[in-house]
Design a protein around this motif. Structure first.
Motif, PDB file in Angstrom:
ATOM      1  N   LEU A 170      -5.565   9.116  -1.278  1.00 15.99           N
ATOM      2  CA  LEU A 170      -5.599   8.254  -0.092  1.00 15.99           C
ATOM      3  C   LEU A 170      -4.448   7.257  -0.237  1.00 15.99           C
ATOM      4  CD1 LEU A 170      -6.964   7.310   2.539  1.00 15.99           C
ATOM      5  CD2 LEU A 170      -8.372   5.804   1.116  1.00 15.99           C
ATOM      6  N   ILE A 171      -3.624   7.131   0.805  1.00 16.95           N
ATOM      7  CA  ILE A 171      -2.449   6.253   0.750  1.00 16.95           C
ATOM      8  C   ILE A 171      -2.785   4.891   1.362  1.00 16.95           C
ATOM      9  CG2 ILE A 171      -0.031   5.935   1.438  1.00 16.95           C
ATOM     10  CD1 ILE A 171      -0.521   8.260  -0.544  1.00 16.95           C
ATOM     11  N   PHE A 172      -2.533   3.849   0.585  1.00 17.47           N
ATOM     12  CA  PHE A 172      -2.658   2.461   1.049  1.00 17.47           C
ATOM     13  C   PHE A 172      -1.253   1.913   1.275  1.00 17.47           C
ATOM     14  CE2 PHE A 172      -6.820   2.983  -0.705  1.00 17.47           C
ATOM     15  CZ  PHE A 172      -7.637   2.042  -0.076  1.00 17.47           C
ATOM     16  N   THR A 173      -1.094   1.138   2.340  1.00 24.59           N
ATOM     17  CA  THR A 173       0.203   0.554   2.686  1.00 24.59           C
ATOM     18  C   THR A 173       0.147  -0.952   2.517  1.00 24.59           C
ATOM     19  OG1 THR A 173       0.605   2.346   4.253  1.00 24.59           O
ATOM     20  CG2 THR A 173       1.960   0.361   4.476  1.00 24.59           C
ATOM     21  N   SER A 188       0.949   6.518 -18.875  1.00 25.91           N
ATOM     22  CA  SER A 188       2.388   6.727 -18.682  1.00 25.91           C
ATOM     23  C   SER A 188       2.724   8.180 -18.380  1.00 25.91           C
ATOM     24  CB  SER A 188       3.166   6.241 -19.910  1.00 25.91           C
ATOM     25  OG  SER A 188       2.693   6.877 -21.076  1.00 25.91           O
ATOM     26  N   ILE A 189       1.847   9.107 -18.728  1.00 23.44           N
ATOM     27  CA  ILE A 189       2.094  10.517 -18.421  1.00 23.44           C
ATOM     28  C   ILE A 189       1.915  10.771 -16.923  1.00 23.44           C
ATOM     29  CG2 ILE A 189       1.270  12.888 -18.783  1.00 23.44           C
ATOM     30  CD1 ILE A 189       0.572  11.963 -21.674  1.00 23.44           C
ATOM     31  N   GLU A 190       0.819  10.277 -16.354  1.00 22.45           N
ATOM     32  CA  GLU A 190       0.562  10.450 -14.918  1.00 22.45           C
ATOM     33  C   GLU A 190       1.194   9.344 -14.077  1.00 22.45           C
ATOM     34  OE1 GLU A 190      -3.444  11.179 -13.696  1.00 22.45           O
ATOM     35  OE2 GLU A 190      -3.823  12.556 -15.344  1.00 22.45           O
ATOM     36  N   ASN A 191       1.745   8.322 -14.740  1.00 23.27           N
ATOM     37  CA  ASN A 191       2.329   7.174 -14.050  1.00 23.27           C
ATOM     38  C   ASN A 191       1.311   6.491 -13.143  1.00 23.27           C
ATOM     39  OD1 ASN A 191       4.416   5.383 -13.565  1.00 23.27           O
ATOM     40  ND2 ASN A 191       5.177   6.546 -11.814  1.00 23.27           N
ATOM     41  N   THR A 192       0.124   6.258 -13.685  1.00 22.92           N
ATOM     42  CA  THR A 192      -0.952   5.609 -12.941  1.00 22.92           C
ATOM     43  C   THR A 192      -1.500   4.432 -13.733  1.00 22.92           C
ATOM     44  OG1 THR A 192      -2.639   7.047 -13.920  1.00 22.92           O
ATOM     45  CG2 THR A 192      -1.690   7.755 -11.815  1.00 22.92           C
ATOM     46  N   LYS A 224      -7.958   5.382  -9.994  1.00 21.24           N
ATOM     47  CA  LYS A 224      -6.557   5.453 -10.402  1.00 21.24           C
ATOM     48  C   LYS A 224      -5.698   5.029  -9.224  1.00 21.24           C
ATOM     49  CE  LYS A 224      -6.832   9.183 -13.729  1.00 21.24           C
ATOM     50  NZ  LYS A 224      -6.130  10.316 -14.288  1.00 21.24           N
ATOM     51  N   LEU A 225      -4.722   4.193  -9.504  1.00 21.02           N
ATOM     52  CA  LEU A 225      -3.717   3.839  -8.514  1.00 21.02           C
ATOM     53  C   LEU A 225      -2.358   4.289  -9.029  1.00 21.02           C
ATOM     54  CD1 LEU A 225      -4.706   0.212  -7.429  1.00 21.02           C
ATOM     55  CD2 LEU A 225      -5.276   2.378  -6.317  1.00 21.02           C
ATOM     56  N   LYS A 226      -1.581   4.844  -8.107  1.00 21.98           N
ATOM     57  CA  LYS A 226      -0.232   5.285  -8.442  1.00 21.98           C
ATOM     58  C   LYS A 226       0.730   4.700  -7.417  1.00 21.98           C
ATOM     59  CE  LYS A 226       2.541   9.343  -9.411  1.00 21.98           C
ATOM     60  NZ  LYS A 226       2.520  10.772  -9.686  1.00 21.98           N
ATOM     61  N   LYS A 227       1.788   4.087  -7.903  1.00 19.64           N
ATOM     62  CA  LYS A 227       2.808   3.515  -7.024  1.00 19.64           C
ATOM     63  C   LYS A 227       3.638   4.656  -6.447  1.00 19.64           C
ATOM     64  CE  LYS A 227       4.570  -0.407  -5.635  1.00 19.64           C
ATOM     65  NZ  LYS A 227       3.851  -1.205  -4.694  1.00 19.64           N
ATOM     66  N   ILE A 228       3.622   4.793  -5.133  1.00 21.20           N
ATOM     67  CA  ILE A 228       4.379   5.844  -4.447  1.00 21.20           C
ATOM     68  C   ILE A 228       5.758   5.326  -4.038  1.00 21.20           C
ATOM     69  CG2 ILE A 228       4.406   7.388  -2.442  1.00 21.20           C
ATOM     70  CD1 ILE A 228       2.221   8.038  -4.461  1.00 21.20           C
ATOM     71  N   PRO A 279       4.347  -4.610  -9.807  1.00 22.46           N
ATOM     72  CA  PRO A 279       4.620  -3.888  -8.557  1.00 22.46           C
ATOM     73  C   PRO A 279       3.362  -3.591  -7.723  1.00 22.46           C
ATOM     74  CG  PRO A 279       5.822  -2.884 -10.365  1.00 22.46           C
ATOM     75  CD  PRO A 279       4.884  -3.894 -10.961  1.00 22.46           C
ATOM     76  N   TYR A 280       2.197  -3.698  -8.316  1.00 21.17           N
ATOM     77  CA  TYR A 280       0.952  -3.396  -7.600  1.00 21.17           C
ATOM     78  C   TYR A 280       0.351  -4.615  -6.904  1.00 21.17           C
ATOM     79  CZ  TYR A 280       0.885   1.116  -9.973  1.00 21.17           C
ATOM     80  OH  TYR A 280       1.192   2.363 -10.410  1.00 21.17           O
ATOM     81  N   ILE A 281       0.813  -5.795  -7.252  1.00 19.24           N
ATOM     82  CA  ILE A 281       0.232  -7.019  -6.703  1.00 19.24           C
ATOM     83  C   ILE A 281       0.508  -7.103  -5.206  1.00 19.24           C
ATOM     84  CG2 ILE A 281       0.341  -9.542  -6.770  1.00 19.24           C
ATOM     85  CD1 ILE A 281       1.054  -9.257  -9.775  1.00 19.24           C
ATOM     86  N   GLY A 282      -0.527  -7.436  -4.440  1.00 16.37           N
ATOM     87  CA  GLY A 282      -0.378  -7.586  -2.994  1.00 16.37           C
ATOM     88  C   GLY A 282      -1.619  -7.124  -2.262  1.00 16.37           C
ATOM     89  N   ASN A 283      -1.529  -7.113  -0.954  1.00 10.99           N
ATOM     90  CA  ASN A 283      -2.623  -6.664  -0.091  1.00 10.99           C
ATOM     91  C   ASN A 283      -2.239  -5.319   0.523  1.00 10.99           C
ATOM     92  OD1 ASN A 283      -3.730  -9.158  -0.671  1.00 10.99           O
ATOM     93  ND2 ASN A 283      -3.058 -10.083   1.244  1.00 10.99           N
ATOM     94  N   TYR A 284      -3.170  -4.366   0.463  1.00 10.46           N
ATOM     95  CA  TYR A 284      -2.914  -3.006   0.928  1.00 10.46           C
ATOM     96  C   TYR A 284      -4.034  -2.580   1.870  1.00 10.46           C
ATOM     97  CZ  TYR A 284       0.366  -2.693  -2.996  1.00 10.46           C
ATOM     98  OH  TYR A 284       1.397  -2.898  -3.863  1.00 10.46           O
ATOM     99  N   VAL A 285      -3.691  -1.766   2.871  1.00  9.71           N
ATOM    100  CA  VAL A 285      -4.666  -1.301   3.859  1.00  9.71           C
ATOM    101  C   VAL A 285      -4.585   0.212   4.001  1.00  9.71           C
ATOM    102  CG1 VAL A 285      -5.352  -1.407   6.297  1.00  9.71           C
ATOM    103  CG2 VAL A 285      -4.601  -3.478   5.137  1.00  9.71           C
TER     104      VAL A 285
END
Length: 185
Positions: free
Chosen positions: A180-183, A117-121, A139-143, A45-51
């Motif tokens: 910081l949110i990346f889209t 898995s506790i922080e889901n990151t 750390k990256l977390k899927k929002i 789910p994290y694969i891709g380009n984010y800005v």
């Protein structure tokens, strides 16, 4: 003789399969030479380009998955499926401040090391810029399906003359911030 060969073949296959472990396997239980696999597709789910934009800079993350990345520690070597992050950072006028797209992992590394898995990151190690300035954790977390949250905690944000030659850029361009949110683009 034929049955002995079949038995040895089965044993070798089961040994190889036993070395495939889930990504969240504890470090102390990972045997040397094992393969930590993304069996539950937690990385996909994290694969891709984010800005994202931060302090007038545009940061673009290029996240890909590398299977069987060699992880070498002082205690053991093993392989793991990992996310690799390359990035570009441009200032408000569009000038390129930093670009790691063509770097190999040994010169500038930002890659996943485990899943919390506790922080889901997903936790990453960042080797830093020149002379390893900025070395630390990210750390990256899927929002959502299109957004991830970023947190960067460098261990070292300064440099000294004895650590790095004065002609090298030791600026940390990555945003040192939490949430910081990346889209996704």
């Amino acid at each position: 003789m034929k049955s002995l060969l079949i038995y040895v073949g089965i044993m070798l296959m089961s040994f190889y399969q036993a070395q495939n472990l889930p990504l969240n396997t504890g470090f102390s239980t990972i045997p040397a030479g094992a393969h930590l696999k993304d069996t539950n597709s937690e990385l996909s789910p994290y694969i891709g380009n984010y800005v994202a934009n931060f302090n007038g800079n545009e940061i673009t993350l290029f996240i890909t998955k590398l299977e069987d990345k060699l992880e070498q520690t002082g205690q053991k070597n093993y392989y793991m499926d990992a996310l690799i992050v390359k990035y570009t950072i441009k200032n408000s006028s569009g000038s390129l401040l930093q670009d790691t797209q063509n770097n190999n992992l040994s010169t500038s590394a930002l890659y996943s090391i485990d899943i919390d898995s506790i922080e889901n990151t997903i936790n990453f190690v960042y080797t830093g810029t020149n002379c390893n300035v900025g070395f630390g954790g990210i750390k990256l977390k899927k929002i959502s399906s299109t957004q991830i949250s970023w947190e960067y905690r460098p261990n070292d944000v300064t440099t000294t003359a004895d650590k790095c030659p004065p002609n090298l850029d030791t600026t940390i361009y990555l945003p040192i911030i939490k949430d910081l949110i990346f889209t996704k683009q």
